[in-house]
Design an enzyme around this catalytic site. Structure first.
Site, PDB file in Angstrom:
ATOM      1  N   ASP A 174     -24.573  25.317  27.621  1.00 45.95           N
ATOM      2  CA  ASP A 174     -25.558  25.971  26.748  1.00 45.95           C
ATOM      3  C   ASP A 174     -26.980  25.995  27.331  1.00 45.95           C
ATOM      4  O   ASP A 174     -27.686  27.003  27.207  1.00 45.95           O
ATOM      5  CB  ASP A 174     -25.548  25.369  25.336  1.00 45.95           C
ATOM      6  CG  ASP A 174     -25.665  23.855  25.318  1.00 45.95           C
ATOM      7  OD1 ASP A 174     -25.912  23.248  26.377  1.00 45.95           O
ATOM      8  OD2 ASP A 174     -25.510  23.277  24.222  1.00 45.95           O
ATOM      9  N   HIS A 195     -30.292  13.961  29.904  1.00 43.54           N
ATOM     10  CA  HIS A 195     -29.884  12.621  30.327  1.00 43.54           C
ATOM     11  C   HIS A 195     -30.719  12.089  31.488  1.00 43.54           C
ATOM     12  O   HIS A 195     -30.315  11.149  32.176  1.00 43.54           O
ATOM     13  CB  HIS A 195     -28.372  12.606  30.573  1.00 43.54           C
ATOM     14  CG  HIS A 195     -27.663  13.122  29.359  1.00 43.54           C
ATOM     15  ND1 HIS A 195     -27.488  12.353  28.234  1.00 43.54           N
ATOM     16  CD2 HIS A 195     -27.241  14.371  29.037  1.00 43.54           C
ATOM     17  CE1 HIS A 195     -26.944  13.100  27.287  1.00 43.54           C
ATOM     18  NE2 HIS A 195     -26.780  14.324  27.747  1.00 43.54           N
ATOM     19  N   GLU A 228     -32.824  12.547  25.641  1.00 44.10           N
ATOM     20  CA  GLU A 228     -32.103  13.010  24.442  1.00 44.10           C
ATOM     21  C   GLU A 228     -32.083  11.941  23.351  1.00 44.10           C
ATOM     22  O   GLU A 228     -32.138  12.250  22.166  1.00 44.10           O
ATOM     23  CB  GLU A 228     -30.667  13.416  24.822  1.00 44.10           C
ATOM     24  CG  GLU A 228     -29.815  13.863  23.650  1.00 44.10           C
ATOM     25  CD  GLU A 228     -28.469  14.442  24.064  1.00 44.10           C
ATOM     26  OE1 GLU A 228     -28.445  15.471  24.772  1.00 44.10           O
ATOM     27  OE2 GLU A 228     -27.429  13.872  23.681  1.00 44.10           O
ATOM     28  N   ASN A 262       0.814  -1.222   0.000  1.00 45.82           N
ATOM     29  CA  ASN A 262       0.000   0.000   0.000  1.00 45.82           C
ATOM     30  C   ASN A 262       0.841   1.262   0.000  1.00 45.82           C
ATOM     31  O   ASN A 262       1.897   1.319   0.643  1.00 45.82           O
ATOM     32  CB  ASN A 262      -0.881   0.026   1.250  1.00 45.82           C
ATOM     33  CG  ASN A 262      -1.949  -1.045   1.194  1.00 45.82           C
ATOM     34  OD1 ASN A 262      -2.645  -1.177   0.187  1.00 45.82           O
ATOM     35  ND2 ASN A 262      -2.061  -1.823   2.256  1.00 45.82           N
ATOM     36  N   GLY A 272     -21.677  20.466  27.150  1.00 46.07           N
ATOM     37  CA  GLY A 272     -20.719  19.841  28.064  1.00 46.07           C
ATOM     38  C   GLY A 272     -20.824  20.413  29.470  1.00 46.07           C
ATOM     39  O   GLY A 272     -21.492  21.412  29.701  1.00 46.07           O
TER      40      GLY A 272
HETATM   41  C1  BMX Z   1     -25.756  17.122  25.324  1.00 47.11           C
HETATM   42  C2  BMX Z   1     -24.651  17.671  26.239  1.00 47.11           C
HETATM   43  C3  BMX Z   1     -25.206  18.853  27.016  1.00 47.11           C
HETATM   44  C4  BMX Z   1     -25.851  19.890  26.108  1.00 47.11           C
HETATM   45  C5  BMX Z   1     -26.892  19.240  25.200  1.00 47.11           C
HETATM   46  C6  BMX Z   1     -27.514  20.192  24.198  1.00 47.11           C
HETATM   47  C7  BMX Z   1     -22.285  17.618  25.648  1.00 47.11           C
HETATM   48  C8  BMX Z   1     -21.257  18.034  24.647  1.00 47.11           C
HETATM   49  N1  BMX Z   1     -23.526  18.046  25.408  1.00 47.11           N
HETATM   50  O1  BMX Z   1     -26.731  16.523  26.108  1.00 47.11           O
HETATM   51  O2  BMX Z   1     -24.196  19.438  27.800  1.00 47.11           O
HETATM   52  O3  BMX Z   1     -26.437  20.885  26.887  1.00 47.11           O
HETATM   53  O4  BMX Z   1     -26.288  18.154  24.496  1.00 47.11           O
HETATM   54  O5  BMX Z   1     -26.594  20.502  23.185  1.00 47.11           O
HETATM   55  O6  BMX Z   1     -21.974  16.930  26.602  1.00 47.11           O
HETATM   56  P1  BMX Z   1     -26.942  20.919  21.690  1.00 47.11           P
HETATM   57  O7  BMX Z   1     -25.854  20.373  20.860  1.00 47.11           O
HETATM   58  O8  BMX Z   1     -28.264  20.366  21.317  1.00 47.11           O
HETATM   59  O9  BMX Z   1     -26.946  22.412  21.667  1.00 47.11           O
HETATM   60 ZN    ZN Z   2     -27.721  10.338  27.801  1.00 51.95          ZN
HETATM   61 MG    MG Z   3     -27.014  24.356  21.004  1.00 53.36          MG
END
Ligand code: BMX
Ligand code: ZN
Ligand code: MG
Ligand code: ADP
Ligand code: CA
Length: 368
Positions: free
Chosen positions: A127, A179, A198, A41, A86
């Site tokens: 967020d 979660h 989620e 390769n 996160g």
């Molecule tokens: C995931 C987690 C949360 C976040 C949520 C919404 C990570 C990277 N993300 O559950 O912390 O608040 O997604 O995120 O751990 P979005 O991508 O829908 O804005």
């Molecule tokens: Zn989860």
């Molecule tokens: Mg977002």
């Protein structure tokens, strides 16, 4: 492959999305061409910096551009507010841990590079938490002491406002409402567990279902045609379900809908048993599919009500308007009597997470 020219499309997908028009900008990502010639390769690869480093570079370069705009608009920038998925330690300005939704986004100090490059104070929070700050300052949370916000995007984020303060918890993991688990098994989640709301009701979860049905040629019905290269999305599924909703009652009993849906969901029955689904039957299946997502989310909200007893639930994100009423229904069916009067509203803010990031800066004198 040897005969394939190296193309710009080798860049990370996330970057390509953000800069679909201006990809050259991104090609500044420090990278090397690597060649490995062997007896069998010949391999050529572009080896880039770790994705979290290039992601930080992207944030920095976009912030620098925005600062130029701010100068033109005669704005004096007081600081930088960052909203990110996160678990975040806002005191340290560090992302502690992320699910697979954002890869390589754990133990990342975002404050230092932003401060060193932009010479501005930097605030950082999760967020969903930022969305709660935005509702408090600009939205339906104004004047409300205890409320919870749920934001549906790719994932599901959450923010808990208790006695006018965000709840961060002992390890900055409070308010990870996406979660909350509503089944012992259930679909796999990006967090590594299963049965999380989620995994049922996020944009990504619906997209996963929409894509599966589309790939099995089941999604191709009126109002669902994809234009050009458009990808199958959560919104397509919801539109199909809406269409199904308007036609469902006329044709089926609730029971037969459930039976039908099970046939489709445990799928391949359609293909292997030559089961012919009429147009309306297909639409009805979407309806049931999206109802499963709404139910999971609704049960999650009931859990929140029983734990926090907020006076308001604020939904935001692209799917909020669709989920509001089914969630309210689940509350009336399954919450304790004392929680049944809690209102679920949809946010009137366009970008709650972004606005919340701004509010951390604008409120800095009282918050730091
Ligand atoms: C995931 C987690 C949360 C976040 C949520 C919404 C990570 C990277 N993300 O559950 O912390 O608040 O997604 O995120 O751990 P979005 O991508 O829908 O804005
Ligand atoms: Zn989860
Ligand atoms: Mg977002
Ligand atoms: P993020 O998760 O990066 O914070 P958004 O909040 O913008 O991003 O949500 C993006 C997700 O929401 C996508 O994964 C998609 O499932 C869904 N989505 C958002 N807007 C649309 C739209 N107009 N059409 C289809 N799906 C959408
Ligand atoms: Ca949160």
């Amino acid at each position: 492959k040897l005969d394939e020219p190296l193309q710009k499309s080798f860049c990370f997908p996330i970057i390509r999305e953000a800069f679909s028009q201006d990809i050259d900008h991104i090609l500044e990502t420090h990278s090397a061409l690597a060649v490995d010639l062997g007896g069998t390769n010949l391999r050529v690869a572009i080896v880039c910096m770790r994705t979290f480093e290039s992601r930080i570079q992207l944030i920095l370069s976009m912030c620098k551009d925005a600062i130029q705009d701010a100068v033109r608009l005669n704005c004096r920038i007081l600081g930088v507010g960052v909203s990110t998925g996160g678990r975040v330690n806002p005191q340290e300005g560090v992302i502690i841990h992320s699910t697979q939704l954002i890869q390589e986004w754990s133990t990342v100090d975002l404050r230092t590079p932003l401060f060193d490059t932009l010479h501005l104070p930097v605030w950082l929070d999760n967020d969903g938490n930022c969305a709660a700050l935005a509702e408090k300052k600009f939205g339906q949370g104004q004047g409300v002491e205890n409320f919870v916000t749920i934001i549906t995007g790719t994932g599901i984020g959450g923010g808990i406002m208790q006695n006018n303060e965000l709840v961060h918890g002992s390890t900055f993991c409070a308010g990870e409402l996406g979660h909350i688990m509503v089944s012992l098994d259930g679909p796999e989640c990006m967090c590594g567990s299963r049965g999380c709301i989620e995994a049922y009701a996020s944009g990504m979860a619906l997209q996963r279902e929409a894509k599966r049905l589309h790939d099995e040629d089941l999604l191709k019905v009126d109002g669902m045609e994809l234009k050009g290269v458009e990808a199958v999305s959560a919104v397509h599924l919801i539109n199909a379900a809406r269409l199904g909703n308007s036609r469902a009652q006329a044709e089926y009993s609730v029971n037969s809908i459930a039976v039908l849906c099970n046939l489709v969901l445990t799928h391949n029955l359609v293909l292997t048993h030559n089961l012919v689904l009429t147009h309306n039957m297909v639409l009805t299946c979407y309806l049931v599919l999206v109802s499963a997502a709404s139910t999971a989310l609704g049960v999650g909200v009931v859990n929140i009500l029983h734990m926090m007893n907020p006076s308001l639930i604020i939904l935001s994100g692209v799917l909020a308007s669709y989920y509001r009423s089914p969630i309210q229904d689940i509350i009336s069916q399954r919450a304790l009597v004392s929680s049944q009067s809690i209102m679920v509203v949809t946010s009137d803010l366009e970008e709650p997470a972004l606005l919340g990031a701004a509010s951390m800066v604008l409120d800095f004198s009282t918050r730091r």
